[in-house]
Design an enzyme around this catalytic site. Structure first.
Site, PDB file in Angstrom:
ATOM      1  N   LYS A 176      23.946  50.812  58.542  1.00 39.66           N
ATOM      2  CA  LYS A 176      25.078  51.274  59.369  1.00 39.66           C
ATOM      3  C   LYS A 176      24.808  50.744  60.788  1.00 39.66           C
ATOM      4  CE  LYS A 176      27.472  54.136  62.098  1.00 39.66           C
ATOM      5  NZ  LYS A 176      27.533  53.206  63.231  1.00 39.66           N
ATOM      6  N   GLU A 251      13.129  55.429  66.065  1.00 41.69           N
ATOM      7  CA  GLU A 251      12.848  54.574  67.232  1.00 41.69           C
ATOM      8  C   GLU A 251      13.821  55.012  68.315  1.00 41.69           C
ATOM      9  OE1 GLU A 251      10.548  52.278  67.647  1.00 41.69           O
ATOM     10  OE2 GLU A 251       9.763  52.343  65.619  1.00 41.69           O
ATOM     11  N   CYS A 285      15.230  49.288  75.186  1.00 46.47           N
ATOM     12  CA  CYS A 285      14.404  50.502  75.125  1.00 46.47           C
ATOM     13  C   CYS A 285      13.045  50.276  75.761  1.00 46.47           C
ATOM     14  CB  CYS A 285      14.252  50.942  73.678  1.00 46.47           C
ATOM     15  SG  CYS A 285      13.645  49.600  72.639  1.00 46.47           S
ATOM     16  N   GLU A 383      16.540  57.128  81.263  1.00 47.46           N
ATOM     17  CA  GLU A 383      16.813  55.705  81.042  1.00 47.46           C
ATOM     18  C   GLU A 383      18.062  55.318  81.822  1.00 47.46           C
ATOM     19  OE1 GLU A 383      17.293  55.675  76.662  1.00 47.46           O
ATOM     20  OE2 GLU A 383      16.158  53.824  76.756  1.00 47.46           O
TER      21      GLU A 383
HETATM   22  P1  NAP Z   1      23.121  55.955  69.891  1.00 50.32           P
HETATM   23  O1  NAP Z   1      24.348  56.377  70.582  1.00 50.32           O
HETATM   24  O2  NAP Z   1      22.100  56.968  69.568  1.00 50.32           O
HETATM   25  O3  NAP Z   1      23.611  55.200  68.581  1.00 50.32           O
HETATM   26  C1  NAP Z   1      22.719  54.557  67.707  1.00 50.32           C
HETATM   27  C2  NAP Z   1      23.305  54.488  66.308  1.00 50.32           C
HETATM   28  O4  NAP Z   1      23.452  55.813  65.827  1.00 50.32           O
HETATM   29  C3  NAP Z   1      24.695  53.860  66.239  1.00 50.32           C
HETATM   30  O5  NAP Z   1      24.811  53.155  65.023  1.00 50.32           O
HETATM   31  C4  NAP Z   1      25.600  55.060  66.231  1.00 50.32           C
HETATM   32  O6  NAP Z   1      26.858  54.822  65.619  1.00 50.32           O
HETATM   33  C5  NAP Z   1      24.784  56.023  65.392  1.00 50.32           C
HETATM   34  N1  NAP Z   1      25.110  57.431  65.580  1.00 50.32           N
HETATM   35  C6  NAP Z   1      25.615  58.047  66.690  1.00 50.32           C
HETATM   36  N2  NAP Z   1      25.778  59.361  66.444  1.00 50.32           N
HETATM   37  C7  NAP Z   1      25.366  59.582  65.170  1.00 50.32           C
HETATM   38  C8  NAP Z   1      25.298  60.732  64.337  1.00 50.32           C
HETATM   39  N3  NAP Z   1      25.671  61.938  64.757  1.00 50.32           N
HETATM   40  N4  NAP Z   1      24.824  60.586  63.067  1.00 50.32           N
HETATM   41  C9  NAP Z   1      24.443  59.387  62.623  1.00 50.32           C
HETATM   42  N5  NAP Z   1      24.491  58.256  63.361  1.00 50.32           N
HETATM   43  C10 NAP Z   1      24.935  58.361  64.621  1.00 50.32           C
HETATM   44  O7  NAP Z   1      22.313  54.849  70.695  1.00 50.32           O
HETATM   45  P2  NAP Z   1      22.862  53.519  71.356  1.00 50.32           P
HETATM   46  O8  NAP Z   1      23.621  53.881  72.586  1.00 50.32           O
HETATM   47  O9  NAP Z   1      23.514  52.676  70.310  1.00 50.32           O
HETATM   48  O10 NAP Z   1      21.492  52.787  71.739  1.00 50.32           O
HETATM   49  C11 NAP Z   1      20.854  52.962  72.948  1.00 50.32           C
HETATM   50  C12 NAP Z   1      19.675  53.893  72.776  1.00 50.32           C
HETATM   51  O11 NAP Z   1      18.818  53.400  71.752  1.00 50.32           O
HETATM   52  C13 NAP Z   1      18.802  53.956  74.010  1.00 50.32           C
HETATM   53  O12 NAP Z   1      18.372  55.274  74.213  1.00 50.32           O
HETATM   54  C14 NAP Z   1      17.622  53.063  73.659  1.00 50.32           C
HETATM   55  O13 NAP Z   1      16.436  53.325  74.366  1.00 50.32           O
HETATM   56  C15 NAP Z   1      17.473  53.350  72.207  1.00 50.32           C
HETATM   57  N6  NAP Z   1      16.760  52.259  71.555  1.00 50.32           N
HETATM   58  C16 NAP Z   1      15.510  52.486  71.044  1.00 50.32           C
HETATM   59  C17 NAP Z   1      14.799  51.458  70.469  1.00 50.32           C
HETATM   60  C18 NAP Z   1      13.427  51.650  69.899  1.00 50.32           C
HETATM   61  O14 NAP Z   1      12.979  50.769  69.169  1.00 50.32           O
HETATM   62  N7  NAP Z   1      12.746  52.738  70.184  1.00 50.32           N
HETATM   63  C19 NAP Z   1      15.373  50.195  70.411  1.00 50.32           C
HETATM   64  C20 NAP Z   1      16.643  50.002  70.945  1.00 50.32           C
HETATM   65  C21 NAP Z   1      17.339  51.052  71.497  1.00 50.32           C
HETATM   66  P3  NAP Z   1      28.180  54.521  66.491  1.00 50.32           P
HETATM   67  O15 NAP Z   1      27.879  53.284  67.263  1.00 50.32           O
HETATM   68  O16 NAP Z   1      29.210  54.342  65.452  1.00 50.32           O
HETATM   69  O17 NAP Z   1      28.392  55.712  67.368  1.00 50.32           O
END
Ligand code: NAP
Length: 481
Positions: A176, A251, A285, A383
């Site tokens: 997904k 992650e 991240c 962040e």
């Molecule tokens: P996000 O809003 O948490 O979304 C990540 C994924 O989760 C997307 O596919 C999103 O789908 C899905 N999602 C959102 N709400 C959900 C729910 N209730 N149930 C299941 N899935 C759900 O994060 P983002 O804004 O895409 O990414 C940025 C964040 O990721 C930052 O905090 C960054 O630090 C972190 N990150 C961490 C790493 C690591 O390796 N530790 C790497 C990269 C990024 P939709 O897009 O359809 O909402």
């Protein structure tokens, strides 16, 4: 390709292209325009995909690691063949400069090849017995159907850090992708299809995150969730996993400190700060979010760093020579400006940037450097996910380690010093899953990656990368002669 050539791109379910669901529009953040759309799946479709994945599990896990590895190499070949097109797509859907999109494709190929080889190395153990007539083994077996949820900031490579090890370990996987960036995953699905994977083993589910996520969480046939994204959503998934004690890898967010000591090679440190802060427009991240510079070189560092930050070209990722593209959307710029304003209000000096970039769309922010930033302001706590570099002075090694570790996050940290003893000491003391010592780009296929504290659970990549997709089983033989 043998999928329908409608303008709406299909998703990939049980070995077939499917464009039946409502369209999700994909916006290019450089232009603000819709440039593609992708079909979606609902909760019932997700349920069917999980059932199809489960049906494929036995056949897939019973292949040898070498056979599964051959499929992974074939996927890597397919991606490599279309690297330019895929890199361009990443740049269009995410906004990043084309060179960085191409870099992401290169790393993706390397991840597939790494796990193609690791597929042959899911070793178990023979364990010495302590009772006559007994013999013990520990073997490792695939966990089962995996739900993989990926973010938009590195849309392809972060998805593949899940897909490649899951497949290598013998698990069917449902990907997904983030709704902002589903297109690179469609191209990934095309490479999988061309590689001829058995149906059901890899499927692409685009659609409402809550619906798809809820089905993955509540359906017992989906045995494992691997998630990359915000700590906030990660926490929600951890809570949801409790009912079925669902296996999780997480992650999550980061808040990396970058520490520059007086004995550092200053030019290398400036270069390191530029890369860790401005790559992907700071939307990483492992981006450096807090830059700590020792007093003796503080002003000298700031002068060099600001000169280079001001010279960075901002624009559409597909334009030649662009260093920083747009942020993912205009709201992300609003958040960054709120962080900048809060820092200034609490006494920070602004040395460059701070505003939307002139003449570009609402999603472009100038490269921003803030000096004398106090620890209690927003950008030192959360962040920022933008090209905003908060710099702060320090005096003592102990002091800076304490400040660097004073956060709930623990994903990455960086230290610049030419003193070997200090490098070792500080790297050991920093509470982060990855520490770059004089290294701004530490992440690579063969080394483990993941977070301490609230930055996550488990590790991706490296030989550890398979662990989250394998169960360990003890087999005890009695009555042995
Ligand atoms: P996000 O809003 O948490 O979304 C990540 C994924 O989760 C997307 O596919 C999103 O789908 C899905 N999602 C959102 N709400 C959900 C729910 N209730 N149930 C299941 N899935 C759900 O994060 P983002 O804004 O895409 O990414 C940025 C964040 O990721 C930052 O905090 C960054 O630090 C972190 N990150 C961490 C790493 C690591 O390796 N530790 C790497 C990269 C990024 P939709 O897009 O359809 O909402």
């Amino acid at each position: 390709m043998d999928h329908p050539t409608t303008s709406k791109r299909p998703i990939y379910l049980n070995g077939e292209w499917n464009d039946q669901g409502p369209a999700l529009q994909v916006i290019n953040p450089s232009t603000g325009e819709v440039f593609a759309s992708v079909s979606t799946v609902d909760r019932a479709g997700t349920r069917q995909a999980i059932a199809d994945a489960e049906a494929s599990w036995k056949g897939w896990r019973n292949l040898t690691g070498k056979e599964r590895g051959a499929y992974l190499h074939a996927i890597a070949d397919g991606i490599e063949k279309r690297a330019d097109e895929i890199g361009r797509t990443i740049s269009q859907e995410n906004g990043k400069p084309l060179a960085q999109g191409l870099g992401e494709v290169g790393m993706t190929v390397d991840h597939f090849r790494w796990f193609a080889e690791e597929a042959r190395r899911a070793y178990g153990r023979v364990i010495p017995h302590q009772m006559e007539g007994k013999r013990h083994l520990a073997i490792r077996q695939s966990v089962g159907v995996v739900g993989a949820i990926a973010p938009w900031n590195f849309p392809l490579v972060l998805a593949v850090r899940k897909v490649a090890p899951a497949l290598a370990a013998g698990c069917p996987v449902l990907l997904k992708p983030a709704s902002a960036t589903p297109l690179s995953s469609v191209l990934l699905a095309e490479a999988v299809h061309e590689a001829g994977l058995p149906k059901g083993v890899f499927q692409l589910l685009v659609g409402n995150a809550r619906e798809i996520g809820a089905e993955m969480m509540e359906n017992p046939a989906c045995r494992k969730i691997t998630f990359t994204g915000s700590t906030e959503v990660g926490r929600e998934l951890i809570r949801q996993s409790a009912d079925q004690v669902k296996k999780l890898s997480m992650e999550l967010g980061g808040h990396a400190p970058l520490i520059i000591f007086e004995d550092a090679n200053l030019d290398n440190a400036v270069e390191g700060a530029l890369i860790t802060k401005f790559r992907n427009g700071g939307q990483s991240c492992i981006a450096s979010n807090r830059i700590y510079v020792q007093r003796g070189i503080y002003e000298k560092f700031l002068a060099k760093f600001v000169e280079k930050a001001k010279a960075m070209k901002i624009g559409d990722g597909l334009e030649d020579g662009v260093d920083i593209g747009p942020l993912i959307d205009s709201a992300a710029v609003d958040t960054a400006i709120a962080h900048i304003e809060a820092a200034i209000a609490s006494g920070a000096r602004i040395l460059c940037g701070g505003k939307r970039a002139d003449g570009l769309g609402p999603s472009f922010l100038q490269a921003t450097v803030l000096a004398d930033v106090s620890e209690d302001t927003l950008c030192m706590k959360e962040e920022t996910f933008a090209p905003v570099a908060p710099v702060s002075v320090f005096d003592q090694e102990d002091e800076v380690i304490q400040r660097a570790n004073d956060t709930d996050y623990g994903l990455a940290a960086y230290v610049f010093t030419e003193n070997l003893n200090r490098a070792w000491r500080v790297a050991e003391a920093l509470e982060a899953g990855t520490v770059g010592v004089n290294d701004a780009v530490p992440s690579t296929s063969q080394c483990p990656f993941g977070g301490m504290k609230q930055s996550g659970l488990g590790r991706e990549l490296g030989s550890e990368g398979l662990d989250g997709f394998l169960e360990t089983k003890h087999i005890s033989f009695g009555g042995m002669g």
